[in-house]
Scaffold this active site. Sequence first.
Site, PDB file in Angstrom:
ATOM      1  N   GLU A 116     -41.506  30.902 -41.746  1.00  0.00           N
ATOM      2  CA  GLU A 116     -41.949  29.448 -42.138  1.00  0.00           C
ATOM      3  C   GLU A 116     -42.244  29.360 -43.678  1.00  0.00           C
ATOM      4  O   GLU A 116     -42.670  30.317 -44.041  1.00  0.00           O
ATOM      5  CB  GLU A 116     -42.994  28.945 -41.386  1.00  0.00           C
ATOM      6  CG  GLU A 116     -42.499  28.968 -39.720  1.00  0.00           C
ATOM      7  CD  GLU A 116     -41.408  27.721 -39.279  1.00  0.00           C
ATOM      8  OE1 GLU A 116     -40.874  27.254 -40.217  1.00  0.00           O
ATOM      9  OE2 GLU A 116     -41.415  27.550 -38.118  1.00  0.00           O
ATOM     10  N   ASP A 172     -34.966  37.376 -34.284  1.00  0.00           N
ATOM     11  CA  ASP A 172     -36.121  36.946 -33.950  1.00  0.00           C
ATOM     12  C   ASP A 172     -36.086  36.570 -32.347  1.00  0.00           C
ATOM     13  O   ASP A 172     -35.154  36.889 -31.544  1.00  0.00           O
ATOM     14  CB  ASP A 172     -36.843  35.498 -34.546  1.00  0.00           C
ATOM     15  CG  ASP A 172     -35.419  34.320 -34.699  1.00  0.00           C
ATOM     16  OD1 ASP A 172     -34.770  34.743 -34.027  1.00  0.00           O
ATOM     17  OD2 ASP A 172     -35.433  33.893 -35.694  1.00  0.00           O
TER      18      ASP A 172
END
Length: 252
Positions: free
Chosen positions: A143, A67
């Site tokens: 998430e 990421d």
Amino acid sequence: MRIITTESYDELSMAAASIVAGQIYLKPASVLGLTTGSTPEGMYGKLVAVHKAIGLDFSKVTTFNLDAYLGLGADDPQSYHHFMQKHFFDYVNVKPENIHIPDGLAKDVTGECRAYDAAIRAAGGIDLQLLGIGRNAHIGFNEPDVKFEAATHKVRLDDETIQANARFFEDETAVPRYAISMGIKTIMLARRVVLLASGWEKADAVKRAVLGSVSPATPASILQLHQDATIIADSAAASLLPEKFQHGEHEI
């Protein structure tokens, strides 16, 4: 799923480095998925030490980072480009052209995400994917309640993640709100996955990932379904697991 519990963070780092080194010895042209954060720092340090001491060769290795923050360029001291250079790439012989990290300044974020997955496919897929775990059980920046079928994509960071990462910035307001992250689908396509967890604050996330139901509410729980997943946790991170899992190595 395999659980390895170590007595200390140093032992965790050594166990993780041994797995990575073994992967490279067996397949010098391995494709590695790399992660950032405080937990893998020790592992990177030990890999650098092995490289310098006995010549562990990264020259044929290709890397893809999990990421990157949106809005931070490669030269920003808080970017994951900078983290990887500081802790790893500056000290080993991975070829610059074989290093891949999402572009945090991409003007076409959707195009960047598609190109990233295409580059992984073109490299033959990821042989070994390294992961950390967030306090809310996120992996990468996926998430809670993320779609399991998601490939690399733009994500909005949860408040809990922003608060946890604020220690790396001047204050919480400086933490980017968005990132590009490999999706769960991309992670699950890796041939082998190793997740590292250290510290008491990760104990609940580890317990839910290992023993909880497989649910988008606990992103790391999807690893229960992976064909070759290993969790390496120090004693603090493993403290909420049943006693039999708090020492040594076990299969679940």
